[in-house]
Design an enzyme around this catalytic site. Structure first.
Site: not given
Length: 353
Positions: A137-138
């Protein structure tokens, strides 16, 4: 020593403002019992504009995961090469001088990875290593920097290319009514970033140390529920408070390097939301102005997932960089809850030390 060079960043041409986001939420979820809370949370993100790959009207439709993923692939192939070429030009490298491509994305799926297509399309050598990162993800942007650093440490003459391609708008799910989902509809944007890590030479951040940390028993706080309709984003309400346990980890990484995390010259961190930046300022005892690059990304582009860290670094370059040998911290945060962290010194273009 490996140097993280100037990132190249591009966002799509379609723009949605905060005001438009709030109005759409009011129209589409008028009877939702927690709508006032969701509106308040969206307003508090600090996001003013976001860029998306389709007009808003098309984004709000859901033609199915197959069509969404085809669009992801088409848009990536149309948009990524120009961003990659600018990053290579800024680093003064040819495609034939790249030894590793790290490709980061959590908003679409391709197999083989886009790395294979880039190698064929842009003239990278067939021997170029490929490292796709899809499920951080981030935090993926920070992980990409760290894995490129590791590679260039192992092979000091080598160069690595990082590519982050995130089309968060293609994960919009019109049937998801949770407050976390409604918040994400007003937080995430689309963006592409690329940067080179040079094993020798280059202007930018000379990477000296990196580290990873997983907060135990938090793997269900940021997740995808994968269904026939695609990726359904789930966000636990405890996520915004994660900087309190992570700030000591950042301090320890700096301390092990002989640095004080509260007394560095620049900070390039993932801006998942304003609470992240506010808490880091508090727990690290750092002036809020130190996070101006991350906050600017959040305000102008929204949360562009793994590309945030590279865009924040690009803004430091645009400001003129830092003093030679200035000390800095880079960090990305994402599912796990995972932190990917790096320390480095600024190295100017005209400096040989």
């Amino acid at each position: 020593m490996a140097t993280l060079c100037r990132p190249s960043v591009s966002v799509p041409e379609h723009v949605i403002t905060m005001e438009e986001t709030l109005e759409l939420a009011r129209e589409r979820h008028a009877g939702h019992p927690q709508l006032p809370l969701a509106l308040r949370l969206i307003e508090n993100t600090g996001v003013r504009t976001r860029h998306i790959v389709q007009p808003v009207g098309e984004t709000l439709k859901h033609p199915g995961f197959e069509d969404r993923n085809k669009l992801y692939e088409a848009e990536a192939k149309a948009r990524v090469p120009a961003v990659v070429q600018r990053a290579l030009d800024d680093a003064e490298l040819l495609t034939t001088e790249v030894d590793l491509i790290v490709y980061v994305s959590c908003t679409g799926f391709m197999m083989p990875s886009l790395t294979a297509w880039l190698i064929n399309e842009m003239g990278f050598e067939p021997t170029t290593r490929q490292l796709p990162i899809a499920q951080l993800g981030c935090a993926g942007g920070g992980a990409a920097i760290n894995r490129a650093h590791d590679f260039c440490t192992a092979y000091p003459q080598a160069n690595a290319l990082i590519v982050a391609c995130e089309f968060c708008s293609l994960c919009y799910q019109p049937t998801d009514m949770g407050v976390g989902s409604l918040l994400s509809n007003g937080l995430f944007g689309d963006g592409i970033a690329a940067a080179v890590v040079r094993g020798r030479g280059g202007e930018g951040v000379r990477l000296e140390r990196n580290g990873s940390y997983l907060i135990p028993k938090t793997e269900d706080w940021i997740t995808y529920d994968v269904k026939a309709t695609g990726f359904h984003f789930l966000l636990d309400k405890r996520v915004p408070a994660t900087m309190e346990p992570l700030a000591p980890v950042l301090k320890d990484l700096a301390g092990d390097h002989g640095w004080d995390a509260s007394d560095l010259d620049f900070y390039i961190v993932h801006a998942g939301g304003p609470r992240i930046l506010d808490d880091l300022s508090t727990f690290l005892r750092v002036d809020p102005h130190a996070f101006r690059f991350s906050r600017a990304t959040l305000t102008e582009y929204g949360n562009i997932a793994s590309a945030v860290v590279l865009d924040a670094l690009r803004r430091l370059f645009d400001e003129g960089g830092a003093e030679h040998r200035a000390r800095g911290l880079l960090a990305g945060f994402g599912p796990g809850i995972t932190a990917e962290m790096a320390l480095g010194r600024w190295h100017g273009a005209d400096e040989t030390r």
